[in-house]
Design a protein around this motif. Structure first.
Motif, PDB file in Angstrom:
ATOM      1  N   GLU A  78       9.019  17.149   0.137  1.00  0.00           N
ATOM      2  CA  GLU A  78       9.589  16.071  -0.312  1.00  0.00           C
ATOM      3  C   GLU A  78       9.271  15.305   1.096  1.00  0.00           C
ATOM      4  N   ILE A  79       7.913  15.497   1.347  1.00  0.00           N
ATOM      5  CA  ILE A  79       7.526  14.353   2.870  1.00  0.00           C
ATOM      6  C   ILE A  79       7.194  12.903   2.383  1.00  0.00           C
ATOM      7  N   THR A  80       7.977  12.086   2.675  1.00  0.00           N
ATOM      8  CA  THR A  80       8.105  10.634   2.059  1.00  0.00           C
ATOM      9  C   THR A  80       7.677   9.743   2.610  1.00  0.00           C
ATOM     10  N   ASN A  81       7.436  10.083   4.668  1.00  0.00           N
ATOM     11  CA  ASN A  81       7.082   8.308   5.125  1.00  0.00           C
ATOM     12  C   ASN A  81       5.720   8.797   5.312  1.00  0.00           C
ATOM     13  N   LEU A  82       4.993   8.706   4.770  1.00  0.00           N
ATOM     14  CA  LEU A  82       3.513   8.703   4.816  1.00  0.00           C
ATOM     15  C   LEU A  82       2.869   7.384   4.667  1.00  0.00           C
ATOM     16  N   CYS A  83       2.039   7.022   5.087  1.00  0.00           N
ATOM     17  CA  CYS A  83       1.834   5.935   4.797  1.00  0.00           C
ATOM     18  C   CYS A  83       0.062   5.399   5.035  1.00  0.00           C
ATOM     19  N   LYS A  84      -0.708   5.158   3.285  1.00  0.00           N
ATOM     20  CA  LYS A  84      -1.958   5.236   3.483  1.00  0.00           C
ATOM     21  C   LYS A  84      -2.787   3.988   4.038  1.00  0.00           C
ATOM     22  N   ASP A  93       7.287   7.166  11.020  1.00  0.00           N
ATOM     23  CA  ASP A  93       8.069   7.283  12.233  1.00  0.00           C
ATOM     24  C   ASP A  93       7.089   7.253  13.399  1.00  0.00           C
ATOM     25  N   LYS A  94       5.849   7.693  13.706  1.00  0.00           N
ATOM     26  CA  LYS A  94       5.100   7.647  14.939  1.00  0.00           C
ATOM     27  C   LYS A  94       4.814   6.301  15.187  1.00  0.00           C
ATOM     28  N   TYR A  95       5.292   5.285  13.992  1.00  0.00           N
ATOM     29  CA  TYR A  95       4.199   3.611  13.563  1.00  0.00           C
ATOM     30  C   TYR A  95       4.979   2.895  14.930  1.00  0.00           C
ATOM     31  N   GLU A  96       5.077   2.619  16.135  1.00  0.00           N
ATOM     32  CA  GLU A  96       5.543   1.444  16.517  1.00  0.00           C
ATOM     33  C   GLU A  96       5.095  -0.066  16.708  1.00  0.00           C
ATOM     34  N   ARG A  97       4.065  -0.668  16.431  1.00  0.00           N
ATOM     35  CA  ARG A  97       3.914  -2.074  15.868  1.00  0.00           C
ATOM     36  C   ARG A  97       2.268  -2.248  15.767  1.00  0.00           C
ATOM     37  N   LEU A  98       2.237  -3.020  14.903  1.00  0.00           N
ATOM     38  CA  LEU A  98       1.053  -3.845  13.674  1.00  0.00           C
ATOM     39  C   LEU A  98       0.487  -5.823  14.967  1.00  0.00           C
ATOM     40  N   GLU A  99      -0.712  -5.043  15.276  1.00  0.00           N
ATOM     41  CA  GLU A  99      -1.383  -6.037  16.597  1.00  0.00           C
ATOM     42  C   GLU A  99      -2.503  -6.235  15.744  1.00  0.00           C
ATOM     43  N   ARG A 100      -2.669  -7.596  15.165  1.00  0.00           N
ATOM     44  CA  ARG A 100      -4.223  -8.139  14.877  1.00  0.00           C
ATOM     45  C   ARG A 100      -4.430  -7.068  13.790  1.00  0.00           C
ATOM     46  N   LYS A 116      -5.547  -4.483   1.387  1.00  0.00           N
ATOM     47  CA  LYS A 116      -4.296  -3.623   1.551  1.00  0.00           C
ATOM     48  C   LYS A 116      -3.540  -4.362   2.329  1.00  0.00           C
ATOM     49  N   LYS A 117      -4.103  -5.381   2.872  1.00  0.00           N
ATOM     50  CA  LYS A 117      -3.070  -5.070   4.159  1.00  0.00           C
ATOM     51  C   LYS A 117      -1.218  -6.106   3.992  1.00  0.00           C
ATOM     52  N   LYS A 118      -1.237  -7.313   3.304  1.00  0.00           N
ATOM     53  CA  LYS A 118      -0.020  -7.081   2.763  1.00  0.00           C
ATOM     54  C   LYS A 118       0.753  -6.309   2.625  1.00  0.00           C
ATOM     55  N   GLU A 119       0.581  -5.667   1.483  1.00  0.00           N
ATOM     56  CA  GLU A 119       1.341  -4.396   1.246  1.00  0.00           C
ATOM     57  C   GLU A 119       1.046  -3.036   2.304  1.00  0.00           C
ATOM     58  N   ILE A 120       0.734  -2.616   3.067  1.00  0.00           N
ATOM     59  CA  ILE A 120       0.621  -2.074   3.571  1.00  0.00           C
ATOM     60  C   ILE A 120       1.798  -2.325   4.931  1.00  0.00           C
ATOM     61  N   ILE A 121       1.894  -3.693   5.516  1.00  0.00           N
ATOM     62  CA  ILE A 121       2.851  -4.193   6.056  1.00  0.00           C
ATOM     63  C   ILE A 121       4.051  -4.397   5.832  1.00  0.00           C
ATOM     64  N   GLU A 122       4.246  -4.442   4.429  1.00  0.00           N
ATOM     65  CA  GLU A 122       5.488  -4.894   3.637  1.00  0.00           C
ATOM     66  C   GLU A 122       6.076  -3.366   3.645  1.00  0.00           C
ATOM     67  N   LYS A 123       5.002  -2.150   3.335  1.00  0.00           N
ATOM     68  CA  LYS A 123       5.737  -1.019   3.258  1.00  0.00           C
ATOM     69  C   LYS A 123       6.451  -0.744   4.646  1.00  0.00           C
ATOM     70  N   LEU A 124       5.660  -1.034   6.138  1.00  0.00           N
ATOM     71  CA  LEU A 124       6.028  -0.461   7.564  1.00  0.00           C
ATOM     72  C   LEU A 124       6.847  -0.892   7.054  1.00  0.00           C
ATOM     73  N   ARG A 125       7.296  -2.457   7.289  1.00  0.00           N
ATOM     74  CA  ARG A 125       8.729  -3.446   7.126  1.00  0.00           C
ATOM     75  C   ARG A 125       9.801  -2.453   6.782  1.00  0.00           C
TER      76      ARG A 125
END
Length: 241
Positions: free
Chosen positions: A180-186, A196-203, A220-229
């Motif tokens: 039940e680990i769900t906080n991963l992002c490819k 949980d360890k993500y701080e910021r997006l830069e360039r 897949k940049k837009k998809e990744i940014i949206e998932k993190l947001r």
């Protein structure tokens, strides 16, 4: 034992918070709650807490100022704001609490407390991963990211620790989902981060709490940014209110 603190200049509101904590956790969950009406006393302390319930508007030191100080002592603390003032909500959100509850609907604190407990259990979870020839224990709360390297997966942990296991990244993902680990992002081919360890997006990179910048797959940049947001918003609890 989960260490908790509630800080509010209103003794009446502190007693309400204490009652809600007792009703939520009861005797089934091990916790210790301390109550303070003096924010400065807490501000000057170096003690670390697992959960901190903070009134936002207090004389002398605000809940937001207290959050920043306590977070320096322990970045893993789960902060829940309580407030009777709607005008401060938007500003308070920018300090990224775990949740925010309005005093007129203080009973909603029960759900925030349960969500905190689930997160703490998840962070304290030790995963036993099965490789091709051996097994490896991973403390998920210390995992920053992992990446595929030939026939191995390299786990990058806190304190610059690295662990290496001969296993496919697909197998790792399957085992984490089973736990039940769900906080991963490819974020790139064979590269997964603990959100949980993500701080910021830069360039073109995602920066983690250890200062490392990891490249994002451009297609897949837009998809990744949206998932993190969305994860950050949901983690703060504002989609529940």
């Amino acid at each position: 034992m989960v260490k908790m603190i509630a800080v509010d200049d209103s003794r009446t509101d502190l007693e309400r918070i204490k009652r809600i904590v007792e009703e939520t956790y009861g005797s089934s969950k091990p916790y210790k709650l301390k109550l303070f009406t003096n924010a400065r006393e807490v501000y000057e302390s170096e003690e670390k807490w697992d959960i901190a319930i903070l009134d936002i508007m207090m004389p002398g030191i605000t809940g937001m100022e207290l959050l920043y100080k306590l977070r320096r002592n322990n970045p893993k603390t789960k902060f829940i704001y309580v407030t009777g003032y709607d005008v401060v909500v938007e500003k308070a959100i920018h300090s990224h609490p775990f949740d925010l509850v309005k005093k007129r609907t203080l009973e909603e604190l029960k759900q925030a407390l349960m969500d905190c407990w689930v997160e703490l259990e998840k962070e304290n979870q030790t995963l036993v991963l099965q490789g091709e020839k051996e097994m490896m224990e991973i403390e998920f709360r210390q995992l920053i990211y992992f990446e595929k390297e030939h026939n191995y997966v390299i786990f990058h942990m806190e304190n610059q620790v690295q662990k290496k296991l001969k296993v496919s990244s697909k197998k790792v993902i399957e085992q984490m989902k089973n736990n039940e680990i769900t906080n991963l992002c490819k974020i790139n081919r064979g590269l997964y981060i603990n959100m949980d360890k993500y701080e910021r997006l830069e360039r073109e990179a995602v920066y983690m709490e250890n200062g490392e910048g990891l490249p994002i797959a451009q297609r897949k940049k837009k998809e990744i940014i949206e998932k993190l947001r969305r994860y950050r918003i949901e983690k703060m609890g504002y989609t529940k209110r």
